[in-house]
Design a protein around this motif. Structure first.
Motif, PDB file in Angstrom:
ATOM      1  N   SER A  63       0.839  -1.200   0.000  1.00 57.50           N
ATOM      2  CA  SER A  63       0.000   0.000   0.000  1.00 57.50           C
ATOM      3  C   SER A  63       0.866   1.239   0.000  1.00 57.50           C
ATOM      4  CB  SER A  63      -0.935   0.002   1.211  1.00 57.50           C
ATOM      5  OG  SER A  63      -0.239   0.442   2.359  1.00 57.50           O
ATOM      6  N   ASP A  64       0.244   2.374  -0.237  1.00 54.96           N
ATOM      7  CA  ASP A  64       0.946   3.633  -0.035  1.00 54.96           C
ATOM      8  C   ASP A  64       1.279   3.728   1.457  1.00 54.96           C
ATOM      9  OD1 ASP A  64       1.253   6.490  -1.532  1.00 54.96           O
ATOM     10  OD2 ASP A  64       0.834   6.742   0.613  1.00 54.96           O
ATOM     11  N   PRO A  65       2.476   4.205   1.816  1.00 53.19           N
ATOM     12  CA  PRO A  65       2.856   4.263   3.239  1.00 53.19           C
ATOM     13  C   PRO A  65       1.898   5.102   4.100  1.00 53.19           C
ATOM     14  CG  PRO A  65       4.777   4.608   1.854  1.00 53.19           C
ATOM     15  CD  PRO A  65       3.595   4.589   0.929  1.00 53.19           C
ATOM     16  N   SER A  66       1.066   5.910   3.478  1.00 56.52           N
ATOM     17  CA  SER A  66       0.110   6.716   4.251  1.00 56.52           C
ATOM     18  C   SER A  66      -1.227   5.982   4.428  1.00 56.52           C
ATOM     19  CB  SER A  66      -0.157   8.036   3.531  1.00 56.52           C
ATOM     20  OG  SER A  66      -0.907   7.787   2.346  1.00 56.52           O
ATOM     21  N   ASP A  67      -1.367   4.805   3.804  1.00 56.95           N
ATOM     22  CA  ASP A  67      -2.677   4.133   3.760  1.00 56.95           C
ATOM     23  C   ASP A  67      -2.529   2.691   4.246  1.00 56.95           C
ATOM     24  OD1 ASP A  67      -5.441   4.212   3.182  1.00 56.95           O
ATOM     25  OD2 ASP A  67      -5.139   3.440   1.143  1.00 56.95           O
ATOM     26  N   VAL A  68      -2.255   2.533   5.552  1.00 62.42           N
ATOM     27  CA  VAL A  68      -1.864   1.219   6.078  1.00 62.42           C
ATOM     28  C   VAL A  68      -2.810   0.668   7.153  1.00 62.42           C
ATOM     29  CG1 VAL A  68       0.602   1.543   5.599  1.00 62.42           C
ATOM     30  CG2 VAL A  68      -0.348   2.356   7.768  1.00 62.42           C
ATOM     31  N   ALA A  69      -3.888   1.399   7.476  1.00 63.69           N
ATOM     32  CA  ALA A  69      -4.779   0.949   8.549  1.00 63.69           C
ATOM     33  C   ALA A  69      -6.075   1.749   8.503  1.00 63.69           C
ATOM     34  CB  ALA A  69      -4.113   1.134   9.913  1.00 63.69           C
ATOM     35  N   ARG A  70      -7.001   1.368   9.376  1.00 67.07           N
ATOM     36  CA  ARG A  70      -8.232   2.142   9.480  1.00 67.07           C
ATOM     37  C   ARG A  70      -7.929   3.551   9.976  1.00 67.07           C
ATOM     38  NH1 ARG A  70     -10.854   0.972  13.348  1.00 67.07           N
ATOM     39  NH2 ARG A  70      -9.573  -0.660  14.237  1.00 67.07           N
ATOM     40  N   VAL A  71      -8.767   4.502   9.551  1.00 72.47           N
ATOM     41  CA  VAL A  71      -8.572   5.894   9.965  1.00 72.47           C
ATOM     42  C   VAL A  71      -9.753   6.319  10.847  1.00 72.47           C
ATOM     43  CG1 VAL A  71      -7.038   6.720   8.140  1.00 72.47           C
ATOM     44  CG2 VAL A  71      -9.482   6.541   7.662  1.00 72.47           C
ATOM     45  N   GLU A  72      -9.629   6.090  12.153  1.00 68.73           N
ATOM     46  CA  GLU A  72     -10.752   6.396  13.054  1.00 68.73           C
ATOM     47  C   GLU A  72     -11.040   7.894  13.094  1.00 68.73           C
ATOM     48  OE1 GLU A  72     -10.164   4.419  16.858  1.00 68.73           O
ATOM     49  OE2 GLU A  72      -9.860   2.502  15.854  1.00 68.73           O
ATOM     50  N   ASP A  73      -9.993   8.712  12.966  1.00 69.06           N
ATOM     51  CA  ASP A  73     -10.181  10.172  12.993  1.00 69.06           C
ATOM     52  C   ASP A  73     -10.997  10.677  11.809  1.00 69.06           C
ATOM     53  OD1 ASP A  73      -8.749  10.302  15.236  1.00 69.06           O
ATOM     54  OD2 ASP A  73      -6.944  11.208  14.361  1.00 69.06           O
ATOM     55  N   ARG A  74     -11.023   9.916  10.737  1.00 66.94           N
ATOM     56  CA  ARG A  74     -11.723  10.330   9.516  1.00 66.94           C
ATOM     57  C   ARG A  74     -13.001   9.503   9.303  1.00 66.94           C
ATOM     58  NH1 ARG A  74     -10.184  14.900   8.312  1.00 66.94           N
ATOM     59  NH2 ARG A  74     -11.300  14.579   6.358  1.00 66.94           N
ATOM     60  N   THR A  75     -13.444   8.803  10.346  1.00 63.80           N
ATOM     61  CA  THR A  75     -14.627   7.940  10.267  1.00 63.80           C
ATOM     62  C   THR A  75     -15.807   8.648  10.930  1.00 63.80           C
ATOM     63  OG1 THR A  75     -13.242   5.974  10.260  1.00 63.80           O
ATOM     64  CG2 THR A  75     -15.532   5.662  10.937  1.00 63.80           C
ATOM     65  N   TYR A  76     -16.934   8.707  10.258  1.00 60.70           N
ATOM     66  CA  TYR A  76     -18.073   9.509  10.717  1.00 60.70           C
ATOM     67  C   TYR A  76     -19.341   8.680  10.858  1.00 60.70           C
ATOM     68  CZ  TYR A  76     -15.012  13.372   9.699  1.00 60.70           C
ATOM     69  OH  TYR A  76     -13.933  14.217   9.704  1.00 60.70           O
ATOM     70  N   ILE A  77     -20.093   8.976  11.923  1.00 64.54           N
ATOM     71  CA  ILE A  77     -21.460   8.481  12.053  1.00 64.54           C
ATOM     72  C   ILE A  77     -22.338   9.713  11.888  1.00 64.54           C
ATOM     73  CG2 ILE A  77     -23.181   7.404  13.557  1.00 64.54           C
ATOM     74  CD1 ILE A  77     -20.981   5.449  12.635  1.00 64.54           C
ATOM     75  N   SER A  78     -23.008   9.776  10.750  1.00 64.83           N
ATOM     76  CA  SER A  78     -23.733  10.985  10.400  1.00 64.83           C
ATOM     77  C   SER A  78     -25.230  10.777  10.598  1.00 64.83           C
ATOM     78  CB  SER A  78     -23.408  11.361   8.954  1.00 64.83           C
ATOM     79  OG  SER A  78     -24.071  12.535   8.587  1.00 64.83           O
ATOM     80  N   THR A  79     -25.682  11.134  11.806  1.00 64.91           N
ATOM     81  CA  THR A  79     -27.100  11.037  12.159  1.00 64.91           C
ATOM     82  C   THR A  79     -27.669  12.455  12.171  1.00 64.91           C
ATOM     83  OG1 THR A  79     -26.195  10.936  14.383  1.00 64.91           O
ATOM     84  CG2 THR A  79     -27.099   8.915  13.503  1.00 64.91           C
ATOM     85  N   SER A  80     -29.001  12.577  12.186  1.00 68.02           N
ATOM     86  CA  SER A  80     -29.549  13.932  12.088  1.00 68.02           C
ATOM     87  C   SER A  80     -29.135  14.794  13.276  1.00 68.02           C
ATOM     88  CB  SER A  80     -31.069  13.897  11.905  1.00 68.02           C
ATOM     89  OG  SER A  80     -31.619  12.849  12.642  1.00 68.02           O
TER      90      SER A  80
END
Ligand code: GTP
Ligand code: SPV
Ligand code: MN
Length: 595
Positions: A63-80
């Motif tokens: 993978s690209d060295p910047s793309d090696v795991a889940r990104v919790e900081d960029r993960t969203y739960i978008s509720t109303s």
């Protein structure tokens, strides 16, 4: 597109996405071996896949060295409302998030093919299964989805007959201009990555990453975040749990589901081969469990996945021989090192460190090199059916009745090897206060202690205060048929930083004690934190472990545990009014027992 779709919702969605993302081509997947080979041929031609001489039909990806795991900081739960997502999730209002992401999706598939991947989580056609359709511009994702989920034209037939599905939109976020040469692992920079969930409309939008749970949307996004919200609404459980069947020497079966945070031992325990005589262990699932109350009043679990996306480093014939035998052929390896004779290698695979390797970044590596040869979150994608100890009931749509729940985490101190909850409610308290040292499975700081309730902090698709209440409600429904609850810590260390417990196959000794507790064969010792095994009740036959080590492993220090209380109070305070009264009560009782 290569064939027609009759499901109107799907047809409209494909059109809408194609207009927005502007791919060169659209390809409808059918899940055949020919299709897998075609995708892999494409990946070989582009230089993304490296064939492995030593393993038939197996390929290495870097993978690209910047793309090696889940990104919790960029993960969203978008509720109303933000409150519905709760304090453990990132939140942006649906309209705003969609607007931002539409801007990114616009033209994002230029120069690429848009793959439409119909898949089933759980056996195709079973009433407990859920259908998803992932749209992705990554052939690597198509291949991985073939292994991890049930991609099939049979799913399309169900859709054509009018069944509903969960739309999962994915783009790596790397359009190609005319004549532009592709890179080995296209993806978007971190600030443009978004892993978004809209639980109120069962919708997933992922942008910018090609890795693991960010991109294989059936796994964490559908089977945990969206499914947990559905489970809350419908009265069942979607959990970050392995499922195993343990059989004792008399032939009695026990089914165990265990929740440990990412990279804390689920795959290993799921395939564990007991070191104690006469006991047998079979694997049903290694990461996710969907559980419903059956007509018998018991909780029945299925594994919605059909493959393992397992941590490679540390996997060896000593630690997890069944995983080693699972990954001999038909495997996708990601971010492992490459040996000169065309095999994969990772830290801990064996004692012999090769004198030369190509590391996960594609550079020459020798034992003198700085850094690991394989990335610590390097993974294998393997068909579950290839596991030599896969349980014959692993695809049984009825699931298996759960006897025991285990919670746990990685704690180098404080938490003993094993203890049992006093009751269901106390067990929910143990799940809700579970803490673990963070690992490489998420991008971010490694090794710091965080509360990771039920190992679901990154995966709960709604307010976690309500999730706790849902667990209490399930306990009430299950009554006397509820599974017993235990807490384990395989990772306690001594003062020299060495693990006190051998772990792996010897974890069977701890499971045996749990089964004997369930059968009321042994008594336990009351302690402030829960029920502890009596010294002689953990079977240590054939194990060379000193009684001092065992003492240290089982120690419950009042001082250390009293120090946990303010931390639990802070943790609980984040849930405000949504924190169930029963948890406050449990905390009070713990504090009182500690004195
Ligand atoms: P995810 O796939 O991220 O959800 O991880 P997982 O929970 O399935 O973790 P896995 O079984 O892959 O284990 C992660 C790491 O922990 C590996 O490097 C294992 O070798 C190590 N590990 C697993 N079980 C034990 C154990 O009993 N003792 C010790 N010391 N290490 C273990
Ligand atoms: C985890 O992080 O818990 C995993 C790996 O199982 S991933 O699929 O990347 O989420
Ligand atoms: Mn996991």
């Amino acid at each position: 597109m290569n064939s027609a779709v009759k499901n109107e919702k799907l047809n409209n969605w494909i059109k809408e996405v194609a207009e927005m993302c502007q791919p060169d081509d659209i390809y409808l997947c059918s899940g055949t071996k020919e299709e897998y080979d075609l995708m892999m041929a494409k990946l070989l031609a582009s230089g993304s896949a490296i064939p492995l001489k030593k393993r038939p039909n197996s390929f290495l990806f870097r993978s690209d060295p910047s793309d090696v795991a889940r990104v919790e900081d960029r993960t969203y739960i978008s509720t109303s409302s933000k409150d519905e997502a709760g304090p453990t999730n990132n939140w942006v209002a649906p309209a705003e998030l969609k607007n931002t992401m539409k801007g990114l999706y616009k033209g994002c598939m230029k120069g690429r093919t848009m793959y439409v991947i119909p898949f089933s989580m759980g056996p195709i056609g079973s009433p407990i299964s859920k259908i998803g359709v992932e749209i992705s511009d990554s052939p690597y994702v198509v291949c991985n989805m073939h292994t991890m989920t049930r991609v099939s034209s049979k799913v399309l037939e169900l859709l054509d007959a009018g069944e509903d599905f969960i739309p999962c939109l994915h783009s790596i976020g790397a359009p190609l201009a005319k004549g532009q040469k592709d890179v080995q692992w296209p993806c978007a920079p971190i600030e443009n990555k978004y892993i978004s969930h809209f639980p109120e409309e069962n919708l997933i939008w992922s942008y910018g990453s090609g890795y693991g749970g960010n991109a294989l949307l059936g796994k964490k996004c559908l089977a945990l975040r969206i499914a947990s919200a559905m489970a809350k609404r419908e009265g069942w459980l979607a959990e970050h749990m392995l499922i195993l069947r343990l059989t004792n020497p008399e032939g009695k079966q026990y089914h165990i589901a265990a929740a440990f945070p990412s990279a804390c031992g689920k795959t290993n325990l799921a395939m564990m081969q007991p070191s104690i005589k006469g006991w047998k262990c079979e694997c049903i699932g290694d990461d996710i469990a969907w559980m419903k109350i059956g007509t018998d009043g018991r909780l029945h679990a299925i594994n919605p996945e059909s493959g393992f996306f397992g941590v490679a480093p540390g996997t060896s014939y000593d630690t997890n021989p069944m995983a080693m035998d699972t990954i001999k052929e038909n495997i996708i390896f990601t971010n492992c090192a490459l040996t000169d004779d065309g095999d994969v290698w990772w830290e801990g695979i064996n004692d012999a460190v090769p004198s030369h390797l190509i590391d996960w970044k594609g550079h020459d590596w020798t034992p003198d090199s700085q850094g690991d040869a394989a990335h610590p979150n390097a993974r294998f994608t393997a068909p579950a059916a290839q596991c030599p100890v896969i349980c014959k009931d692993w695809e049984n749509p009825k699931g298996v009745p759960i006897d025991i729940f285990i919670f746990g985490g990685r704690r180098s101190s404080v938490v003993p090897l094993v203890y049992e909850a006093y009751s269901w409610d106390h067990g929910v308290f143990l799940g809700a206060t579970a803490a673990s040292e963070t690992t490489f499975a998420n991008i971010g700081a490694v090794g710091h202690l965080r509360r990771d309730p039920f190992a679901m902090k990154p995966f709960c698709g709604y307010n976690m205060g309500d999730y706790f209440q849902h667990w209490f409600n399930m306990g009430e429904k299950l009554g006397s048929k509820a599974p017993r609850i235990f807490y384990v810590n395989w990772f306690r260390k001594n003062q020299d930083g060495k693990y006190l417990w051998p772990g792996f196959s010897d974890n069977s000794r701890v499971l045996k004690w749990m089964c004997e507790r369930v059968d009321n064969k042994v008594n336990a010792e009351k302690s402030p934190i829960g029920l502890l095994p009596k010294e002689a009740d953990i079977d240590l036959a054939g194990l060379n472990i000193s009684s001092e080590n065992m003492k240290e492993l089982m120690e419950v220090s009042l001082k250390e545990w009293k120090a946990e209380i303010p931390d639990i109070e802070n943790h609980f305070a984040t849930f405000g009014k949504r924190l169930p009264e029963s948890l406050k009560k449990q905390l009070k009782e713990l504090a009182a027992r500690l004195g």
